[in-house]
Design a protein around this motif. Structure first.
Motif, PDB file in Angstrom:
ATOM      1  N   ALA A 154       0.819  -1.205   0.000  1.00 11.55           N
ATOM      2  CA  ALA A 154       0.000   0.000   0.000  1.00 11.55           C
ATOM      3  C   ALA A 154       0.858   1.263   0.000  1.00 11.55           C
ATOM      4  O   ALA A 154       0.664   2.147  -0.818  1.00 11.55           O
ATOM      5  CB  ALA A 154      -0.915  -0.013   1.215  1.00 11.55           C
ATOM      6  N   SER A 155       1.823   1.322   0.919  1.00 12.55           N
ATOM      7  CA  SER A 155       2.545   2.575   1.103  1.00 12.55           C
ATOM      8  C   SER A 155       3.790   2.669   0.233  1.00 12.55           C
ATOM      9  O   SER A 155       4.320   3.752   0.049  1.00 12.55           O
ATOM     10  CB  SER A 155       2.945   2.719   2.564  1.00 12.55           C
ATOM     11  OG  SER A 155       3.865   1.718   2.907  1.00 12.55           O
TER      12      SER A 155
ATOM     13  N   GLY B 111       9.094   3.279  -4.123  1.00 12.34           N
ATOM     14  CA  GLY B 111       7.971   4.202  -4.246  1.00 12.34           C
ATOM     15  C   GLY B 111       7.463   4.264  -5.667  1.00 12.34           C
ATOM     16  O   GLY B 111       6.260   4.166  -5.929  1.00 12.34           O
ATOM     17  N   MET B 112       8.380   4.392  -6.602  1.00 10.72           N
ATOM     18  CA  MET B 112       7.960   4.518  -7.991  1.00 10.72           C
ATOM     19  C   MET B 112       7.343   3.219  -8.498  1.00 10.72           C
ATOM     20  O   MET B 112       6.356   3.240  -9.218  1.00 10.72           O
ATOM     21  CB  MET B 112       9.141   4.907  -8.891  1.00 10.72           C
ATOM     22  CG  MET B 112       9.521   6.366  -8.893  1.00 10.72           C
ATOM     23  SD  MET B 112       8.149   7.532  -8.875  1.00 10.72           S
ATOM     24  CE  MET B 112       7.381   7.270 -10.447  1.00 10.72           C
TER      25      MET B 112
ATOM     26  N   THR C 124       5.737   1.118  -6.756  1.00 14.24           N
ATOM     27  CA  THR C 124       4.402   1.036  -6.171  1.00 14.24           C
ATOM     28  C   THR C 124       3.439   1.945  -6.937  1.00 14.24           C
ATOM     29  O   THR C 124       2.303   1.560  -7.231  1.00 14.24           O
ATOM     30  CB  THR C 124       4.460   1.449  -4.704  1.00 14.24           C
ATOM     31  OG1 THR C 124       5.481   0.702  -4.069  1.00 14.24           O
ATOM     32  CG2 THR C 124       3.138   1.195  -4.012  1.00 14.24           C
ATOM     33  N   ALA C 125       3.937   3.135  -7.280  1.00 12.27           N
ATOM     34  CA  ALA C 125       3.085   4.054  -8.031  1.00 12.27           C
ATOM     35  C   ALA C 125       2.745   3.473  -9.395  1.00 12.27           C
ATOM     36  O   ALA C 125       1.601   3.559  -9.846  1.00 12.27           O
ATOM     37  CB  ALA C 125       3.796   5.385  -8.182  1.00 12.27           C
TER      38      ALA C 125
ATOM     39  N   SER D 167       0.214   0.804  -8.992  1.00 10.27           N
ATOM     40  CA  SER D 167      -1.101   1.386  -8.751  1.00 10.27           C
ATOM     41  C   SER D 167      -1.681   1.911 -10.058  1.00 10.27           C
ATOM     42  O   SER D 167      -2.855   1.702 -10.363  1.00 10.27           O
ATOM     43  CB  SER D 167      -0.989   2.536  -7.755  1.00 10.27           C
ATOM     44  OG  SER D 167      -0.473   2.076  -6.548  1.00 10.27           O
ATOM     45  N   PHE D 168      -0.829   2.584 -10.814  1.00 12.15           N
ATOM     46  CA  PHE D 168      -1.270   3.167 -12.068  1.00 12.15           C
ATOM     47  C   PHE D 168      -1.790   2.086 -13.001  1.00 12.15           C
ATOM     48  O   PHE D 168      -2.875   2.217 -13.578  1.00 12.15           O
ATOM     49  CB  PHE D 168      -0.108   3.914 -12.722  1.00 12.15           C
ATOM     50  CG  PHE D 168      -0.410   4.407 -14.101  1.00 12.15           C
ATOM     51  CD1 PHE D 168      -1.218   5.519 -14.277  1.00 12.15           C
ATOM     52  CD2 PHE D 168       0.100   3.767 -15.209  1.00 12.15           C
ATOM     53  CE1 PHE D 168      -1.503   5.968 -15.539  1.00 12.15           C
ATOM     54  CE2 PHE D 168      -0.189   4.212 -16.475  1.00 12.15           C
ATOM     55  CZ  PHE D 168      -0.998   5.324 -16.646  1.00 12.15           C
TER      56      PHE D 168
ATOM     57  N   ASP E 168      -5.012   0.706 -11.839  1.00 12.91           N
ATOM     58  CA  ASP E 168      -6.123   1.637 -11.984  1.00 12.91           C
ATOM     59  C   ASP E 168      -6.514   1.842 -13.430  1.00 12.91           C
ATOM     60  O   ASP E 168      -7.691   1.890 -13.761  1.00 12.91           O
ATOM     61  CB  ASP E 168      -5.726   3.006 -11.396  1.00 12.91           C
ATOM     62  CG  ASP E 168      -5.877   3.009  -9.896  1.00 12.91           C
ATOM     63  OD1 ASP E 168      -6.293   1.974  -9.362  1.00 12.91           O
ATOM     64  OD2 ASP E 168      -5.564   4.032  -9.277  1.00 12.91           O
TER      65      ASP E 168
END
Lengths: 951, 177
Positions: free
Chosen positions: A538-539, A561-562, A564-565, A568-569, A572
């Protein structure tokens, strides 16, 4: 000395007295009549009794019973005195109530004290205030009951003793012979008595007072006796008084003895009455409670005293009573019981609990057995209140109490009416489970876990479709992912199967025992894992990271972080809603980030080179191991990397330090194949090698034999072939005689003794030279008969040399063969040449003319004869011109001249096919510019022999 | 000294200055150029927190997610907010609609992270009269939400209150205050 301490002595006294009174009772048992009298007397006692009558007979009784120590006597004396004084007062007053009241109080104080002692064993001291009050009504019942009465009679027996002592006192006072003293004494003592009961000090003071009074009496007595001097000491006067007393009383002694008798009788009566106490009890009954009340109300100490005195016996009393008449006891206690119990429960619930506990179950069980309906009815209205209040009070205790029974109760109920239980529990079961999960996450899971498999199986049996629908989204993508992996690897194999390179690889993979795909990978860049990150899904925070040493470190937090982003992208924006798909990898050049996603975390592995399939599996296994053990820890990760256990790091480390376990297996496989291969190779190579070896030996023998034969002069001229093969030496060729043949055989045996010799040499003697020469001559003459052939031959020692010409090329060869056929001819030297025809005839023409001259007719005939002589030969007719004039014109002239001759020859009957006319503006060969021009204006003939024609 | 990591998000409408705030905080720089953030940009800054009770210093590594601003065509993707320990909700004092949409952002964040903390930054305060800003501050306090720590008027240009909001959020996330 406090009263409570005194109590023990009292009890002793009491016990003694009880036995005493019993003895007495035994003695007087027979005297029933006297008892009746006594009863009458008792009633009359108040009215009739004179204090002299009582006090004097007591004296003897007192003395006979006196056995205690002097101190105790004093006490006992005082005690008795105090207690007795109301009796004295009662005697003076016509009413009997005070006496009985007091006596009852005494009795009560003892019994209550006894009882309270008993209570002390399980009650707190503060209960004193309350317990006596509820006792009040019950005491009446006790007294009405014979058992109680008996013990009361014991008390009363004690009272009789006290009466005896009172008698002694009275006697002493009577001895003082001072009538005025009595009221003072009695009244003082009456007040003192009450005080002394409460306070020993006051008792002592009253004792002192009494002594002083006595002393005063003696003084009075001394004053009354005038014969005695004032100044005489007290002892002497006292002795004198004694004597006087004796004198004075002697006359009255008879009366006294009478009184004593009567008193004795009364005592007997009393004793009897005590033994048969109903009357006494009846008498005491109305006042006993009041007595007790007063006693109790008086002060704490007195209450204690009452309690103490009652304590030791009350339980026996109750027990005995209960044994005798349970119903009466029950009735007696019933009224007070609820209040008592409720009071006690209010104050000391625990004690009540302890007290009731052992029996309550049995009691309730009994009651239920006897009358279950009543029990239900009795409990029904209060049971929920009871439970409710208990729950409010101490929820834990209640649960503890109920806990052990619940399982069996519930199971029983379930057995009896499962449907009801189900209905009862149903609405709460969901929230109960939810709550339990909140309290202890593990418990529900561990409870359900063992049944999960079977439950799922059952569900599948019941409704397969529902299960399929439920699992479809998850399993679909999982299987799809695995299938994609599998198909990709299959594709790779197929693609490379049929190329030349692929075949080569196939062979290598077979030999090395490694899969073809791996060979392809190995051919490419070697695979390495640069870094492994365990990332919170999640984080995007890094929970654990391992980077291979020596390389530039990656910014793990930023990468995580990237990633994970990006994940997520993709989820989504790209993945279809409802799909559960994930990014498996991100490729960039030679490097690749493998992503393996679990519930709350994912693994990112940065690799270089082509990722082998086994490594993907390794990554999956690693993540699986982590998730299985630390799923919840990971879920609740708060950003503190120290909360991640060491084992996780170790697992990740295993992914960076790649050690291909599969290679090991393959190595062993490889060595296995190597063994098999080498055995096969050995099987193939050994015979081949042996064969090669044998061949080499054979060649060597052939060579040696040939050399030896060559070194022998007489054999050197003959060509012999030597063939060694498989232990056999074969000799072939031709030798002129048997001698030479056996010599060859001998040499061969020397060189190769182990070989079996096969001598195929033919013995051929040389042909006769004369005959051969004759044959040569004959053949030569035959050959010369061939068309165009003109040869001669020379014969010398097997050699024939042939010279001459032939018309055709093939004839030369025929000649050679013909000579070779002659026996004895070894070589034929053929120098035969192909014969060249020439026709020197030339026909000349006039300047610029193409017409034959008349004289040239003969020349045409010659040519015609030549052609007829050599019918195989064709003829080219070449026309020439001089060099004057136009060359084109000359060319035309030359061709026309040749044509003219050709036509002339055709006219002579020559086949036109054999004739070819050509023209050239050049003069014929061999003519130069110095020679006359007319020589150049001619036609010449070139025969074309059949040999050339054929070529 | 121990280091813990936390994810924080900057949430707000497009062009309110989220990226500028981060740039000011992380790099101490400001640029007037407007560059729209696409998707998400992640920055990192470690702040040292002094515990009130513990003598030991605590480092908090803030992974700052600069999310693409909310536009009327595209909202904030909730998955980007997942796992965040805190958020800075940014509004532009010169644009009323950005102020009004803050509560929407707050609700979204708390839906995804019920345990997260929020701090409010009313940005571009250098471009607005001071008295009006005070009024805005009192209007947008969100006191009914206990997890909304406070509201600050910030300026990425001047640096006003920028470090304060980050440090305050960091303290809260680390559980020090």
């Amino acid at each position: 000395m406090s009263l409570s301490k005194n109590n023990i002595a009292d009890i002793d006294n009491l016990e003694n007295l009880i036995s005493f009174s019993n003895d007495r009772a035994a003695k007087t048992e027979t005297d029933l009549e006297a008892l009746v009298n006594l009863l009458c007397d008792l009633r009359l006692l108040d009215k009739k009794e004179k204090r002299q009558g009582e006090s004097i007979p007591c004296n003897e009784n007192y003395q006979s019973n006196e056995s205690a120590t002097s101190y105790e006597v004093a006490n006992g004396y005082e005690y008795i005195n105090v207690s007795a004084s109301p009796v004295v007062e009662a005697e003076e007053n016509p009413q009997s109530k005070p006496l009985s009241q007091e006596t009852q109080a005494e009795v009560r104080s003892k019994t209550v004290g006894d009882r309270e002692d008993k209570e002390d064993s399980f009650c707190q001291p503060t209960t004193y205030d309350r317990t006596p009050q509820p006792e009040q009504p019950t005491l009446d019942h006790f007294t009405s009951a014979s058992n109680i009465a008996e013990s009361a009679s014991n008390s009363i027996a004690n009272r009789s003793q006290e009466l005896n002592k009172l008698a002694l006192l009275l006697l002493q006072e009577t001895e003082a012979n001072e009538p005025t003293l009595e009221p003072v004494l009695s009244s003082t003592k009456l007040t003192d008595a009450h005080d002394s009961l409460a306070n020993h000090d006051r008792q002592e003071s009253s004792l002192a007072e009494r002594y002083s009074l006595e002393k005063q009496a003696r003084e009075n007595l001394a004053q009354s006796n005038l014969s005695e001097g004032e100044d005489e000491n007290l002892e002497e006067s006292y002795a004198a008084f004694k004597r006087l007393q004796t004198l004075l009383l002697k006359s009255e002694l008879a009366d006294f003895s009478q009184v004593i008798d009567r008193f004795e009788q009364k005592v007997t009566n009393i004793e009897y009455q005590i033994h048969e106490p109903t009357e006494l009890i009846n008498l005491l009954l109305p006042i006993i409670s009041e007595l007790l009340n007063r006693k109790v109300a008086e002060s704490n100490e007195s209450r204690d005293a009452v309690a103490d005195s009652l304590a030791p016996i009350i339980d026996q009393v109750i027990m005995a009573k209960t044994k005798e008449n349970r119903v009466a006891m029950g009735t007696a206690m019933a009224a007070a019981m609820p209040t008592a119990i409720s009071e006690q429960i209010r104050n000391y619930p625990t004690e009540i609990g302890h007290a009731i506990a052992p029996d309550i179950a049995a009691a309730i069980k009994d009651q239920i057995r006897l009358n279950p309906q009543a029990m239900v009815e009795a409990l029904y209205p209060i049971i929920h209140t009871v439970i409710e209040s208990k729950r409010e009070e101490d929820i834990e205790a209640l649960s503890r109490a109920i806990a052990p029974l619940l399982p069996s109760a519930i199971s029983q109920q379930i057995r009896n009416s499962p449907q009801e239980i189900a209905q009862a529990i149903a609405p709460e079961i969901a929230s109960a489970i939810k709550e339990q999960i909140r309290l202890d996450q593990d418990s529900i899971a561990s409870a359900l876990a063992p049944e999960m498999g079977r439950a799922i199986k059952q569900q599948i049996e019941i409704e397969r479709d529902a299960m399929v629908d439920a699992l479809y989204p998850v399993i679909g993508s999982t299987i799809a992912k695995y299938m994609a992996d599998a198909i990709r690897s299959i594709n790779e194999k197929i693609e490379n199967t049929f190329s030349m390179e692929g075949l080569n690889r196939k062979i290598r993979s077979k030999v090395q025992g490694v899969s073809e795909a791996e060979l392809i990978l190995k051919e490419a860049i070697p695979f390495t894992a640069r870094a492994v990150f365990l990332i919170h899904k999640a984080s995007g925070l890094v929970m654990s990271e391992i980077q291979s040493s020596g390389e530039q470190k990656l910014e793990s937090d930023m990468v995580a972080g990237m990633l994970t982003a990006i994940r997520s992208f993709v989820n989504d924006c790209i993945a279809q809603s409802g799909d559960v798909s994930e990014i498996d990898a991100i490729d960039y050049g030679n490097s690749k980030i493998i992503l393996e996603v679990a519930g709350y975390c994912y693994l990112a592995v940065v690799t270089q080179g082509e990722t082998p399939q086994w490594y993907n599996h390794r990554v999956q296994e690693a993540l699986q191991a982590i998730v299985e053990s630390y799923d919840r820890l990971i879920k609740s990760y708060e950003g503190d990397p120290t909360s991640i256990p060491e084992r996780v790091h170790n697992i990740l480390e295993g992914l960076v330090k790649i050690k291909d376990t599969s290679t090991k297996d393959k190595k062993s496989k490889f060595t296995g194949l190597l063994v098999v291969g080498s055995v096969l190779a050995g099987l193939i190579l050994l015979p081949w090698g042996y064969h090669q070896y044998r061949n080499a030996i054979d060649r060597q023998i052939e060579k040696d034999t040939a050399q030896r034969l060559a070194s022998v002069p007489e054999l050197a001229v003959y060509r012999l072939s030597i063939n060694a093969r498989e232990g056999k030496l074969r000799l072939s060729g031709k030798l002129p005689n048997q001698e030479l043949r056996s010599k060859v055989e001998q040499i061969a045996k020397e060189i190769a003794p182990a070989y079996s010799l096969k001598n195929q040499i033919a013995v051929q003697p040389p042909p006769d030279p004369v005959r051969t020469a004759a044959d040569v001559k004959r053949v030569t003459s035959i050959l010369n008969q061939m068309n165009g052939t003109a040869i001669s031959s020379q014969y010398e020692a097997g050699k024939v040399t042939v010279k001459g010409t032939v018309a055709q090329v093939g004839d030369a060869e025929k000649i050679t063969q013909a000579f070779k056929q002659i026996p004895g001819i070894v070589t034929v030297t053929n120098t035969v040449q192909l014969q060249q025809f020439s026709l020197p005839t030339r026909i000349y023409f006039e300047l610029g003319s193409t017409q034959l001259k008349a004289g040239d007719r003969n020349k045409v005939i010659q040519v015609k004869a030549f052609l007829n002589r050599y019918p195989q030969t064709d003829l080219t007719i070449v026309g020439h011109s001089d060099t004057i004039g136009n060359s084109l014109e000359n060319q035309r002239l030359a061709l026309s001249r040749a044509e003219t001759v050709r036509l002339a020859l055709v006219a002579e009957g020559i086949d036109p096919k054999r004739l070819q006319a050509v023209g050239t503006p050049n003069p014929p060969l061999g003519l130069d510019s110095s020679q006359p021009l007319w020589l150049s204006r001619c036609v010449q003939f070139q025969p074309i022999s059949p040999g050339f024609k054929r070529k | 000294m121990s280091t813990i990591s936390k994810k924080i998000c900057l949430v707000g409408d497009f062009g309110v200055g989220k990226t500028s705030l981060i740039r000011r905080f992380v790099e101490q720089q400001f640029s007037d150029q407007y560059l729209s953030t696409v998707g998400v940009k992640i920055s990192r800054k470690t702040v040292e927190l002094e515990g009130v009770k513990e003598p030991e210093k605590l480092s908090l590594q803030m992974m700052i997610w600069d999310l693409e601003g909310h536009t009327k065509f595209k909202g904030i993707a909730p998955t980007y907010l997942a796992g965040a320990g805190g958020a800075i909700i940014v509004a532009d004092v010169t644009r009323q609609e950005t102020l009004e949409r803050m509560s929407e952002h707050i609700n979204l964040f708390f839906t995804v992270n019920p345990k997260g903390f929020i701090i409010i930054a009313l940005n571009k305060s250098d471009m607005f009269e001071e008295e009006k800003i005070d009024k805005l501050l009192s209007n947008y306090q969100f006191e009914e939400e206990k997890r909304v720590l406070s509201t600050h008027s910030t300026s990425a240009k001047t640096g006003k209150d920028v470090d304060i909001i980050f440090h305050k959020l960091a303290d809260k996330m680390a559980g020090l205050t």
